[in-house]
Design an enzyme around this catalytic site. Structure first.
Site, PDB file in Angstrom:
ATOM      1  N   SER A 126       5.999   7.664   0.597  1.00  0.00           N
ATOM      2  CA  SER A 126       4.834   8.212   1.299  1.00  0.00           C
ATOM      3  C   SER A 126       5.037   9.693   1.565  1.00  0.00           C
ATOM      4  O   SER A 126       6.166  10.165   1.743  1.00  0.00           O
ATOM      5  CB  SER A 126       4.721   7.447   2.616  1.00  0.00           C
ATOM      6  OG  SER A 126       3.970   8.154   3.556  1.00  0.00           O
ATOM      7  N   TYR A 151       7.762   4.287  11.220  1.00  0.00           N
ATOM      8  CA  TYR A 151       7.283   3.955   9.872  1.00  0.00           C
ATOM      9  C   TYR A 151       7.782   4.994   8.855  1.00  0.00           C
ATOM     10  O   TYR A 151       8.350   4.647   7.814  1.00  0.00           O
ATOM     11  CB  TYR A 151       5.744   3.892   9.841  1.00  0.00           C
ATOM     12  CG  TYR A 151       5.208   3.908   8.436  1.00  0.00           C
ATOM     13  CD1 TYR A 151       5.248   2.762   7.642  1.00  0.00           C
ATOM     14  CD2 TYR A 151       4.710   5.083   7.860  1.00  0.00           C
ATOM     15  CE1 TYR A 151       4.787   2.786   6.328  1.00  0.00           C
ATOM     16  CE2 TYR A 151       4.256   5.116   6.553  1.00  0.00           C
ATOM     17  CZ  TYR A 151       4.291   3.963   5.790  1.00  0.00           C
ATOM     18  OH  TYR A 151       3.860   4.001   4.486  1.00  0.00           O
ATOM     19  N   LYS A 155      10.524   4.936   5.438  1.00  0.00           N
ATOM     20  CA  LYS A 155      10.334   5.446   4.066  1.00  0.00           C
ATOM     21  C   LYS A 155      11.453   6.422   3.703  1.00  0.00           C
ATOM     22  O   LYS A 155      11.970   6.401   2.580  1.00  0.00           O
ATOM     23  CB  LYS A 155       8.960   6.104   3.930  1.00  0.00           C
ATOM     24  CG  LYS A 155       7.804   5.125   4.015  1.00  0.00           C
ATOM     25  CD  LYS A 155       7.849   4.074   2.912  1.00  0.00           C
ATOM     26  CE  LYS A 155       6.772   3.033   3.049  1.00  0.00           C
ATOM     27  NZ  LYS A 155       6.925   1.876   2.143  1.00  0.00           N
TER      28      LYS A 155
HETATM   29  P1  NAD Z   1      -0.974  -3.356   2.636  1.00  0.00           P
HETATM   30  O1  NAD Z   1      -0.627  -3.741   4.021  1.00  0.00           O
HETATM   31  O2  NAD Z   1      -2.387  -3.524   2.195  1.00  0.00           O
HETATM   32  O3  NAD Z   1      -0.046  -4.132   1.591  1.00  0.00           O
HETATM   33  C1  NAD Z   1       1.287  -4.454   1.859  1.00  0.00           C
HETATM   34  C2  NAD Z   1       1.440  -5.939   1.574  1.00  0.00           C
HETATM   35  O4  NAD Z   1       2.813  -6.312   1.807  1.00  0.00           O
HETATM   36  C3  NAD Z   1       0.572  -6.799   2.496  1.00  0.00           C
HETATM   37  O5  NAD Z   1      -0.254  -7.641   1.724  1.00  0.00           O
HETATM   38  C4  NAD Z   1       1.586  -7.605   3.324  1.00  0.00           C
HETATM   39  O6  NAD Z   1       1.125  -8.909   3.604  1.00  0.00           O
HETATM   40  C5  NAD Z   1       2.827  -7.584   2.441  1.00  0.00           C
HETATM   41  N1  NAD Z   1       4.103  -7.682   3.158  1.00  0.00           N
HETATM   42  C6  NAD Z   1       4.519  -6.915   4.192  1.00  0.00           C
HETATM   43  N2  NAD Z   1       5.751  -7.291   4.571  1.00  0.00           N
HETATM   44  C7  NAD Z   1       6.127  -8.318   3.749  1.00  0.00           C
HETATM   45  C8  NAD Z   1       7.292  -9.127   3.646  1.00  0.00           C
HETATM   46  N3  NAD Z   1       8.320  -9.002   4.479  1.00  0.00           N
HETATM   47  N4  NAD Z   1       7.328 -10.072   2.684  1.00  0.00           N
HETATM   48  C9  NAD Z   1       6.283 -10.246   1.825  1.00  0.00           C
HETATM   49  N5  NAD Z   1       5.156  -9.512   1.889  1.00  0.00           N
HETATM   50  C10 NAD Z   1       5.080  -8.563   2.845  1.00  0.00           C
HETATM   51  O7  NAD Z   1      -0.510  -1.848   2.417  1.00  0.00           O
HETATM   52  P2  NAD Z   1      -0.831  -0.846   1.226  1.00  0.00           P
HETATM   53  O8  NAD Z   1      -1.756   0.186   1.732  1.00  0.00           O
HETATM   54  O9  NAD Z   1      -1.188  -1.611   0.003  1.00  0.00           O
HETATM   55  O10 NAD Z   1       0.591  -0.163   1.058  1.00  0.00           O
HETATM   56  C11 NAD Z   1       1.502  -0.556   0.048  1.00  0.00           C
HETATM   57  C12 NAD Z   1       2.750   0.268   0.159  1.00  0.00           C
HETATM   58  O11 NAD Z   1       2.410   1.642   0.039  1.00  0.00           O
HETATM   59  C13 NAD Z   1       3.491   0.141   1.488  1.00  0.00           C
HETATM   60  O12 NAD Z   1       4.864   0.197   1.233  1.00  0.00           O
HETATM   61  C14 NAD Z   1       3.027   1.357   2.253  1.00  0.00           C
HETATM   62  O13 NAD Z   1       3.983   1.745   3.210  1.00  0.00           O
HETATM   63  C15 NAD Z   1       2.923   2.377   1.139  1.00  0.00           C
HETATM   64  N6  NAD Z   1       2.006   3.478   1.434  1.00  0.00           N
HETATM   65  C16 NAD Z   1       0.731   3.211   1.810  1.00  0.00           C
HETATM   66  C17 NAD Z   1      -0.140   4.257   2.103  1.00  0.00           C
HETATM   67  C18 NAD Z   1      -1.549   4.000   2.582  1.00  0.00           C
HETATM   68  O14 NAD Z   1      -2.133   4.881   3.228  1.00  0.00           O
HETATM   69  N7  NAD Z   1      -2.144   2.844   2.283  1.00  0.00           N
HETATM   70  C19 NAD Z   1       0.308   5.580   1.968  1.00  0.00           C
HETATM   71  C20 NAD Z   1       1.620   5.817   1.553  1.00  0.00           C
HETATM   72  C21 NAD Z   1       2.468   4.750   1.287  1.00  0.00           C
HETATM   73  C1  WQD Z   2      -6.630  11.185   7.948  1.00  0.00           C
HETATM   74  C2  WQD Z   2      -7.315  12.257   8.775  1.00  0.00           C
HETATM   75  C3  WQD Z   2      -6.997  11.999  11.144  1.00  0.00           C
HETATM   76  C4  WQD Z   2      -9.237   8.295  11.593  1.00  0.00           C
HETATM   77  C5  WQD Z   2      -1.492   8.142   7.212  1.00  0.00           C
HETATM   78  C6  WQD Z   2       0.008   8.065   7.336  1.00  0.00           C
HETATM   79  C7  WQD Z   2       0.637   8.513   6.054  1.00  0.00           C
HETATM   80  C8  WQD Z   2       0.084   7.707   4.896  1.00  0.00           C
HETATM   81  C9  WQD Z   2      -1.401   7.825   4.837  1.00  0.00           C
HETATM   82  C10 WQD Z   2       1.410   5.697   4.727  1.00  0.00           C
HETATM   83  C11 WQD Z   2      -6.455  12.747   9.932  1.00  0.00           C
HETATM   84  C12 WQD Z   2      -8.453  11.844  10.770  1.00  0.00           C
HETATM   85  C13 WQD Z   2      -8.654   9.423  11.052  1.00  0.00           C
HETATM   86  C14 WQD Z   2     -10.323   8.453  12.518  1.00  0.00           C
HETATM   87  C15 WQD Z   2     -10.157  10.838  12.246  1.00  0.00           C
HETATM   88  N1  WQD Z   2       0.353   6.314   5.045  1.00  0.00           N
HETATM   89  N2  WQD Z   2      -9.099  10.661  11.369  1.00  0.00           N
HETATM   90  N3  WQD Z   2     -10.735   9.726  12.793  1.00  0.00           N
HETATM   91  O1  WQD Z   2      -2.692  10.106   9.287  1.00  0.00           O
HETATM   92  O2  WQD Z   2      -3.184  11.511   7.213  1.00  0.00           O
HETATM   93  O3  WQD Z   2      -1.859   9.497   7.003  1.00  0.00           O
HETATM   94  O4  WQD Z   2      -1.944   7.383   6.100  1.00  0.00           O
HETATM   95  O5  WQD Z   2       2.409   6.111   4.258  1.00  0.00           O
HETATM   96  O6  WQD Z   2       1.987   8.287   6.177  1.00  0.00           O
HETATM   97  O7  WQD Z   2       0.406   8.903   8.391  1.00  0.00           O
HETATM   98  O8  WQD Z   2      -4.241   9.246   7.446  1.00  0.00           O
HETATM   99  O9  WQD Z   2      -6.436   8.195   7.296  1.00  0.00           O
HETATM  100  O10 WQD Z   2      -5.142   7.997   9.470  1.00  0.00           O
HETATM  101  O11 WQD Z   2      -6.104  10.196   8.819  1.00  0.00           O
HETATM  102  O12 WQD Z   2     -10.568  11.948  12.544  1.00  0.00           O
HETATM  103  O13 WQD Z   2     -10.867   7.493  13.084  1.00  0.00           O
HETATM  104  O14 WQD Z   2      -8.483  11.667   9.377  1.00  0.00           O
HETATM  105  O15 WQD Z   2      -6.857  12.714  12.347  1.00  0.00           O
HETATM  106  O16 WQD Z   2      -6.697  14.110  10.085  1.00  0.00           O
HETATM  107  P1  WQD Z   2      -2.975  10.185   7.844  1.00  0.00           P
HETATM  108  P2  WQD Z   2      -5.498   8.809   8.271  1.00  0.00           P
END
Ligand code: NAD
Ligand code: WQD
Length: 340
Positions: A126, A151, A155
């Site tokens: 991330s 969190y 990562k």
């Molecule tokens: P998500 O929650 O939709 O998907 C993650 C899945 O993993 C879920 O379906 C959950 O049930 C499963 N899971 C969690 N812990 C588990 C365990 N111990 N055993 C088996 N299954 C388990 O999240 P996502 O948005 O699809 O994210 C996927 C990956 O990408 C994650 O590692 C997340 O940290 C990373 N990521 C997400 C974002 C984002 O904004 N969505 C951004 C950067 C990184």
């Molecule tokens: C985006 C922008 C908020 C909601 C997070 C994690 C990052 C990655 C992606 C996992 C920000 C603004 C949001 C609302 C708002 N995830 N906002 N009103 O915080 O950039 O990133 O998700 O790895 O690690 O930190 O994403 O979508 O929460 O926010 O104004 O109700 O929208 O302040 O500027 P963020 P976000």
């Protein structure tokens, strides 16, 4: 047929990546304990691809249960490890749960990969690993600042664990993918973001407000030093992200790179403000959003966006979607979705 293990395959990014993998000739097995998802996504995957994917409802922290799945499928060509808890705010309140889940699941999957000699491994990292970086755009070698949440620390630690492990597992190759702000849905509207836990990311908050699930939404601050005062992020369409995983896996298979552990930023390289995102939604959907300007959200960085030229150069990857496409597909999905 090249068989891939996708952990977290019922989740948001995992399920969209499965579509891209199937469309590129891979066979997929999923492990997901449905902590934040439902198996209804498997029907969406079937409707889009005509292919059935098996999910094992197993907690990856359960070493024996995970081992059994590898025993049943000793022929994975690669693993894409998505499974994790991902709520930044929740991780501040429940740090031990986040460290337990995100790190023990990773350790177990790595151990199984070693035991069964799975040669290729891709990890969901991330942009949060960069912390409060002021260097823009962010490059893969931009130094990490302090993690802003437990969190984000999972990562950073996950990446470090994999780097150390890669030295001791010379038969394996690893890629760490650092996603910026994933959003949007499959263009068919048959698959999209449907978390079991309440959404807190901007795009689902926008669509849930527009459909009436929330009475209104807040913009977290309009007094930042940006062009309109709201924060800047790099929103990347989930199908672009999905395709980067297929390319990363294919790259490892085809190239067998010397570097045992490489890292790529995945963003589109363009910063969009929160207000621009809201206006993009209103423009492409014709919906008027009910929003108010609120206080800044603690922990938010002012601006962050990616330099993705390394992924373009080595993986041949280019994002195809922009913010308007993200909003259109997210809205089409919100209007039709029946779960989550
Ligand atoms: P998500 O929650 O939709 O998907 C993650 C899945 O993993 C879920 O379906 C959950 O049930 C499963 N899971 C969690 N812990 C588990 C365990 N111990 N055993 C088996 N299954 C388990 O999240 P996502 O948005 O699809 O994210 C996927 C990956 O990408 C994650 O590692 C997340 O940290 C990373 N990521 C997400 C974002 C984002 O904004 N969505 C951004 C950067 C990184
Ligand atoms: C985006 C922008 C908020 C909601 C997070 C994690 C990052 C990655 C992606 C996992 C920000 C603004 C949001 C609302 C708002 N995830 N906002 N009103 O915080 O950039 O990133 O998700 O790895 O690690 O930190 O994403 O979508 O929460 O926010 O104004 O109700 O929208 O302040 O500027 P963020 P976000």
């Amino acid at each position: 047929m090249k068989k891939v293990l996708v952990t977290g395959g019922c989740g948001y990014i995992g399920s969209h990546t499965i579509i891209d993998l199937l469309e590129n000739g891979f066979e997929v097995i999923s492990i997901d304990n449905l902590l934040n998802s439902t198996e209804a996504v498997l029907e969406g995957i079937y409707a889009i691809t005509g292919k059935r994917v098996r999910n094992y409802t197993v907690d990856l922290c359960d070493r024996d249960a995970t081992l059994q799945i590898f025993s049943a499928h000793p022929d994975f060509v690669g693993i894409i490890h998505f499974a994790a808890l991902k709520s930044v705010g929740e991780s501040v309140l429940q740090p031990l749960r986040y460290f337990h889940n995100n790190l023990n699941s990773l350790l177990n999957v790595l151990q199984c990969a070693q035991d069964f000699e799975v040669p290729h491994f891709i990890f969901s990292s991330s942009c949060s690993v960069y912390g409060n970086s002021s260097a823009l755009p962010v490059m893969e070698d931009t130094p990490w600042e302090e993690a802003q949440s437990p969190y984000a620390r999972t990562k950073q630690m996950g990446e470090q664990i994999i780097r150390d492990f890669s030295v001791a597992a010379p038969f394996m190759r690893f890629i760490l993918l650092r996603y910026f702000n994933p959003a949007g849905a499959h263009p068919s509207a048959l698959l999209g973001e449907a978390p079991s836990n309440p959404a807190s990311n901007l795009v689902p908050v926008i669509t849930e407000t527009a459909i009436g699930k929330r009475p209104e939404m807040r913009i977290f601050g309009d007094d930042y030093p940006t062009r309109d005062g709201s924060c800047i992020r790099d929103y990347i369409h989930v199908m672009d992200l999905a395709n980067a995983h297929t390319r990363a896996l294919q790259y490892l298979i085809d190239k067998q790179p010397d570097n045992p552990c490489d890292v790529f930023n995945l963003g589109i390289g363009e910063g969009v403000t929160v207000l621009e995102a809201v206006h993009a939604f209103e423009k492409v959907t014709g919906q008027k959003l009910s929003y108010r300007i609120g206080d800044r959200r603690p922990g938010d960085v002012v601006a962050v966006y990616a330099d993705y030229s390394k992924a373009a150069r080595l993986l041949g990857w280019q994002p195809r979607y922009q913010i308007d496409d993200i909003m259109r597909t997210a809205w089409d999905w919100e209007k039709t979705r029946t779960y989550g």
